[in-house]
Scaffold this motif. Structure first.
Motif, PDB file in Angstrom:
ATOM      1  N   VAL B  66      28.606  10.454  18.692  1.00 36.29           N
ATOM      2  CA  VAL B  66      29.391   9.360  19.267  1.00 36.29           C
ATOM      3  C   VAL B  66      29.665   9.644  20.742  1.00 36.29           C
ATOM      4  CG1 VAL B  66      31.666   8.233  19.258  1.00 36.29           C
ATOM      5  CG2 VAL B  66      30.437   8.611  17.098  1.00 36.29           C
ATOM      6  N   LEU B  67      30.091  10.863  21.025  1.00 40.85           N
ATOM      7  CA  LEU B  67      30.450  11.190  22.417  1.00 40.85           C
ATOM      8  C   LEU B  67      29.220  11.242  23.317  1.00 40.85           C
ATOM      9  CD1 LEU B  67      33.191  13.913  21.839  1.00 40.85           C
ATOM     10  CD2 LEU B  67      33.482  11.481  22.384  1.00 40.85           C
ATOM     11  N   GLN B  68      28.131  11.747  22.756  1.00 37.02           N
ATOM     12  CA  GLN B  68      26.915  11.911  23.558  1.00 37.02           C
ATOM     13  C   GLN B  68      26.187  10.580  23.754  1.00 37.02           C
ATOM     14  OE1 GLN B  68      24.901  15.508  23.093  1.00 37.02           O
ATOM     15  NE2 GLN B  68      23.776  14.951  24.922  1.00 37.02           N
ATOM     16  N   ASN B  69      26.135   9.762  22.733  1.00 45.22           N
ATOM     17  CA  ASN B  69      25.273   8.570  22.771  1.00 45.22           C
ATOM     18  C   ASN B  69      26.022   7.256  22.946  1.00 45.22           C
ATOM     19  OD1 ASN B  69      22.996  10.226  22.367  1.00 45.22           O
ATOM     20  ND2 ASN B  69      23.491  10.339  20.185  1.00 45.22           N
ATOM     21  N   LEU B  70      27.193   7.136  22.312  1.00 46.21           N
ATOM     22  CA  LEU B  70      27.946   5.889  22.470  1.00 46.21           C
ATOM     23  C   LEU B  70      28.962   6.008  23.608  1.00 46.21           C
ATOM     24  CD1 LEU B  70      28.637   5.043  18.707  1.00 46.21           C
ATOM     25  CD2 LEU B  70      26.652   4.447  20.125  1.00 46.21           C
ATOM     26  N   GLY B  71      29.524   7.159  23.746  1.00 43.14           N
ATOM     27  CA  GLY B  71      30.438   7.386  24.856  1.00 43.14           C
ATOM     28  C   GLY B  71      31.867   6.963  24.579  1.00 43.14           C
ATOM     29  N   ILE B  72      32.704   7.269  25.523  1.00 40.28           N
ATOM     30  CA  ILE B  72      34.126   6.962  25.423  1.00 40.28           C
ATOM     31  C   ILE B  72      34.593   6.401  26.762  1.00 40.28           C
ATOM     32  CG2 ILE B  72      34.760   9.359  26.010  1.00 40.28           C
ATOM     33  CD1 ILE B  72      37.176   8.954  24.041  1.00 40.28           C
ATOM     34  N   LYS B  73      35.513   5.448  26.676  1.00 39.39           N
ATOM     35  CA  LYS B  73      36.022   4.801  27.884  1.00 39.39           C
ATOM     36  C   LYS B  73      37.258   5.553  28.369  1.00 39.39           C
ATOM     37  CE  LYS B  73      37.227   0.103  29.392  1.00 39.39           C
ATOM     38  NZ  LYS B  73      37.094  -1.312  28.969  1.00 39.39           N
ATOM     39  N   VAL B  74      37.260   5.929  29.634  1.00 35.45           N
ATOM     40  CA  VAL B  74      38.383   6.677  30.192  1.00 35.45           C
ATOM     41  C   VAL B  74      38.912   5.891  31.386  1.00 35.45           C
ATOM     42  CG1 VAL B  74      39.112   8.849  31.246  1.00 35.45           C
ATOM     43  CG2 VAL B  74      37.428   8.872  29.390  1.00 35.45           C
ATOM     44  N   LEU B  75      40.197   5.602  31.379  1.00 33.84           N
ATOM     45  CA  LEU B  75      40.733   4.679  32.385  1.00 33.84           C
ATOM     46  C   LEU B  75      41.262   5.372  33.638  1.00 33.84           C
ATOM     47  CD1 LEU B  75      42.542   2.069  30.089  1.00 33.84           C
ATOM     48  CD2 LEU B  75      40.158   2.143  30.863  1.00 33.84           C
ATOM     49  N   LEU B  76      41.392   6.673  33.622  1.00 39.47           N
ATOM     50  CA  LEU B  76      41.973   7.373  34.780  1.00 39.47           C
ATOM     51  C   LEU B  76      40.865   7.949  35.667  1.00 39.47           C
ATOM     52  CD1 LEU B  76      44.815   8.469  35.889  1.00 39.47           C
ATOM     53  CD2 LEU B  76      44.096  10.644  34.833  1.00 39.47           C
ATOM     54  N   PRO B  77      40.777   7.498  36.914  1.00 42.46           N
ATOM     55  CA  PRO B  77      39.707   7.999  37.801  1.00 42.46           C
ATOM     56  C   PRO B  77      39.685   9.520  37.902  1.00 42.46           C
ATOM     57  CG  PRO B  77      40.779   6.089  38.781  1.00 42.46           C
ATOM     58  CD  PRO B  77      41.559   6.419  37.536  1.00 42.46           C
ATOM     59  N   GLU B  78      40.854  10.147  37.995  1.00 47.34           N
ATOM     60  CA  GLU B  78      40.894  11.611  38.119  1.00 47.34           C
ATOM     61  C   GLU B  78      40.221  12.282  36.913  1.00 47.34           C
ATOM     62  OE1 GLU B  78      44.880  13.097  38.526  1.00 47.34           O
ATOM     63  OE2 GLU B  78      44.247  15.204  38.430  1.00 47.34           O
ATOM     64  N   ALA B  79      40.418  11.696  35.758  1.00 51.19           N
ATOM     65  CA  ALA B  79      39.801  12.261  34.545  1.00 51.19           C
ATOM     66  C   ALA B  79      38.295  12.035  34.561  1.00 51.19           C
ATOM     67  CB  ALA B  79      40.425  11.636  33.292  1.00 51.19           C
ATOM     68  N   ILE B  80      37.898  10.843  35.000  1.00 56.45           N
ATOM     69  CA  ILE B  80      36.459  10.554  35.072  1.00 56.45           C
ATOM     70  C   ILE B  80      35.763  11.556  35.998  1.00 56.45           C
ATOM     71  CG2 ILE B  80      34.740   8.828  35.769  1.00 56.45           C
ATOM     72  CD1 ILE B  80      36.785   6.652  34.983  1.00 56.45           C
TER      73      ILE B  80
END
Lengths: 522, 522
Positions: B66-80
């Motif tokens: 899931v993490l590798q292929n579908l991914g996760i949405k992260v809303l904080l630029p610093e975290a991205i």
């Protein structure tokens, strides 16, 4: 804290409303839910321990010491003779029983057998690892929110059996509430007629003396159309054998141990060892006494007929040392259950334990006590959990609302007995892929294909939010349970064959009654 | 049935009245019982499984997929940026995280650490096998039988913290009910002052943005008289990180994962995966999503500072498919707990689960749900059981009566954590010898030596018989709980040092307030 969505979920908006509407319109399952296959359960959990194996052996040895050196008092001459004939040392009504006799009994007692029900689909495998739930038994009183608390009578007993029959997760019938409006010398007829006429699950016979027991056996045999050989070849009923702790076996119990064995019927041996009162104040001491008494009773049972179907068991808890009142659902109750399970596995027999509540009403205490002690039985891997539904006041009252609420717990446990799928389809990466981050799963194919069966539907929980709940009358679980049992009784019809079975014994019971009934053995 | 003695036992007659009198006269323990040593508990039971080990591995691999292929949405630029810097594939706010990054995070996350409390005697070992109970958290409302259900305010939050502080079996403080009468930009000051001023247990800080968090860290550091290095060397507070299931990490949560890690404080990672709503409808699917989200959060946390103290976790249950309402204490809730425990052990981290109730009032449903889910956490060997007392309406309300009743269950479990003696003295053959058949154990030396400590004394159960109970007003468990919390609040005094600690931060909080407080990060 993140934007955790609580309370009202977005289910009623958008296309997912399809499911909501479908679920809401779906014909509500009958109050008495028979859509599940819960007739036979196996424990989902590994048994837990409170003692190391050497301590289990030490308690077993101490119990043998008790029987060999301190002895047990037996009030029935026939039982004393039987013990003596096989080598017990007799001094008046005190018996000293050697470990060789006990070991022979444990060797001949069957590890597993089938308890037969009037409906063969309700037959119960009785073996370590099985999980059998029976409702509250032995209650002199009955209580419900409509008619209040009152002495048990035949009408309330019939209603209780209708409730017991209506839930698959209740595996056999028990005698509660006691129909006190029927004279004791005739009561066993009414109890057999009620169980056979309203149910198709395995029945209970009280061990209240040879004549009553033999008449009940005849009634069952005739109702089920069995030959004498067929009847004595397999158990078609059971009885609970309570020792009179400490170290005493009274006449009716000793008689039943003999008579049930000789007719191949099932005894459930149950010392009622309340630590601090009729048993030592320590868990290990109370279990030693329980074990000694249970071994003595099993020995008598197997002396009467080697190989007779018998369950080991105990109903151990503690008393409140302030008042002397029995407690249930306490840590000591749970420890007694787990320790009993270890002793049962040590001797290799199926065994009974018990849930139960001391509470006087349908409140948080009542559910706390029953659910805590139920989990104790699960930790202990009890083969049979007695008093699992409807037991209030330490057994003095059978409560209809309590029965309904307890079913909620039993159905949850039954659901836990099913394996949980974790194959690729169950993991369902495609479902996860279908839903955008922050979205919801109401419309995935996986949800649409599974929504109607994925989760166990509660029978008494109200899951609406506070506002809706208040608008709908702010009903408590007790009030909802009242509506539930009323609906069940309103809709109840006896299972197929029940009327025919009871019809076959009408003349017999009339004859027994004519002849004056049967006294209780004191 | 044998002459089983139920109800009133013979305790008040004869010489055994000595004990009764002693027990009755014994100074009743303080409502808040601190005579037990329940500050640190270890699980008494072996963890149970719902999946075979290969299925646990399959779910873990699916989560990595899931993490590798579908991914996760992260809303904080610093975290991205932090994820990107370490090799995550970034596309807008969608991140694809390789299993190497996850594995590195799991390798650096500590298996065990100590969560420090203002009172070092309350420090909590956080490690697999420990058992930590925390009360209901995050509730916007509060309810008690005297003042009804209402929005939380500072006065009710202070009272709740007084109750939490008063029971040893509650191991840390949580933020509930929410003091809604304090504006959000100042509320964190009031919550710190309440926890530090009325308690001495480990405190909770909400992750509501960098400024609030940093101010809370300063307050704790100053109150406890720690240097910056001492404070960041060990966790002195914790926060719960809720992902926004499915597959989203919002700004305040991502910020807290970074800021708590960098200051060495503790994150409790908690996807709130309700199967059928924000998560797949299958247990395995919901756990896959939970695991993926938890791994992503742990990865961010460890990227911010390898070795930061972090707990794995999940709060998984199901929704009612008719209403969309969250359910608790269901078999699905229990299965989610047990499966989470297997995944936690697979990655070797301490972890949190949760008890909880959906009920709207203090009835049988409420206790059923909390006690059932509590046992689910025990089966799962959850390191930390959150919402273990006082949680009603799926967390929308903190209930004072519910809190008291839930303590009954937690104290029983705590008592079960103690080993059960089974040495020769505990077996006590001499006690069994002292009592004649059919007698009682009230006067044995063993009983006289142990009666005052042998059994756990209930805090809310009424064990009197029906007649006595009725004569005393027929109080329900709810009514008794009302009297209990009132007595506790009436007698409450803050623990030693609390006033001094909060005194040290008065000027600081005045300064923060003067400067305009700190906004919540949206």
């Amino acid at each position: 804290m993140g934007k955790r969505r609580k309370g009202k979920l977005p289910i009623a908006r958008g296309p997912n409303a399809v499911i909501v509407t479908a679920m809401r319109r779906r014909k509500t399952r009958q109050a008495a839910d028979s859509t599940h296959s819960w007739s036979v359960l196996r424990h989902p959990f590994e048994p837990q321990s409170i003692f190391s194996q050497d301590r289990v052996e030490a308690i077993h040895q101490a119990a043998l010491d008790v029987l060999q050196n301190l002895g047990i008092k037996v009030l029935l001459p026939e039982a004393i003779e039987l013990f003596a004939k096989h080598g017990a040392a007799v001094s008046g009504d005190m018996l000293r029983i050697g470990s060789d006799m006990v070991e022979a009994a444990l060797a001949s007692a069957p590890q597993s057998f089938t308890l037969h029900a009037p409906n063969p689909a309700r037959n119960l495998p009785v073996a370590p690892g099985q999980l059998i739930f029976t409702p509250g038994g032995g209650c002199p009183n009955v209580s419900d929110a409509i008619r209040g608390r009152r002495p048990g009578d035949l009408a309330s007993y019939q209603d209780a059996v209708r409730l017991m029959q209506s839930f698959d997760v209740i595996h056999k019938l028990t005698p509660a509430p006691e129909p006190q409006d029927i004279p004791v010398h005739l009561r066993h007829y009414a109890m057999m007629q009620t169980q056979m006429g309203l149910g198709d699950k395995a029945v209970t016979v009280y061990g209240r003396g040879r004549q009553q027991v033999q008449e009940c056996f005849e009634i069952i045999q005739t109702a089920l159309g069995l030959s004498a050989a067929e009847f004595s070849d397999a158990p078609y009923c059971s009885t609970v054998i309570n020792t009179n702790s400490p170290r005493m076996l009274d006449k009716p119990m000793a008689q039943a141990l003999i008579d049930f064995a000789r007719t191949g019927q099932m005894c459930i041996v149950t010392p009622f060892c309340l630590a601090g009162a009729m048993a030592p104040i320590t868990i290990a001491g109370a279990l030693t006494l329980q074990h000694a008494e249970a071994l003595a009773a099993i020995t008598l049972n197997q002396l009467a007929k080697p190989g007779a179907p018998v369950m080991y068991g105990g109903f151990g808890s503690n008393v409140d040392m302030k008042s002397g009142a029995p407690s249930f659902g306490t840590p000591e109750h749970i420890q007694m259950s787990i320790g009993s399970g270890q002793l049962a596995r040590h001797i290799g027999l199926p065994w009974r334990s018990a849930a139960g509540a001391a509470a006087n009403t349908n409140d948080m205490q009542a559910t706390h006590e029953t659910v805590m002690s139920l989990w104790g039985c699960l930790q202990a891997n009890a083969t049979m959990v007695i008093h699992a539904a409807g037991w209030l006041e330490g057994g003095l009252t059978f409560g209809f609302e309590k029965f309904i609420q307890d079913i909620e717990a039993l159905q949850a446990i039954a659901h836990l007995c099913k394996p949980v799928a974790a194959d690729a389809a169950a993991i369902g990466l495609d479902a996860i892929e279908q839903v955008v981050p922050g979205g919801h799963f109401f419309e995935t194919d996986q949800t649409l294909n599974n929504y109607s069966t994925a989760f166990l539907e509660p029978i008494n929980a109200d899951l609406s939010n506070f506002g809706t709940w208040q608008k709908n009358g702010a009903l408590t679980a007790e009030a909802r349970a009242t509506a539930k049992w009323q609906a069940i009784l309103h809709d109840f019809t006896a299972p197929p064959g029940a009327q025919e079975r009871v019809g076959r014994v009408e003349a017999m019971i009339a004859r027994f009654t004519q002849a004056g009934g049967a006294p209780i053995l004191e």
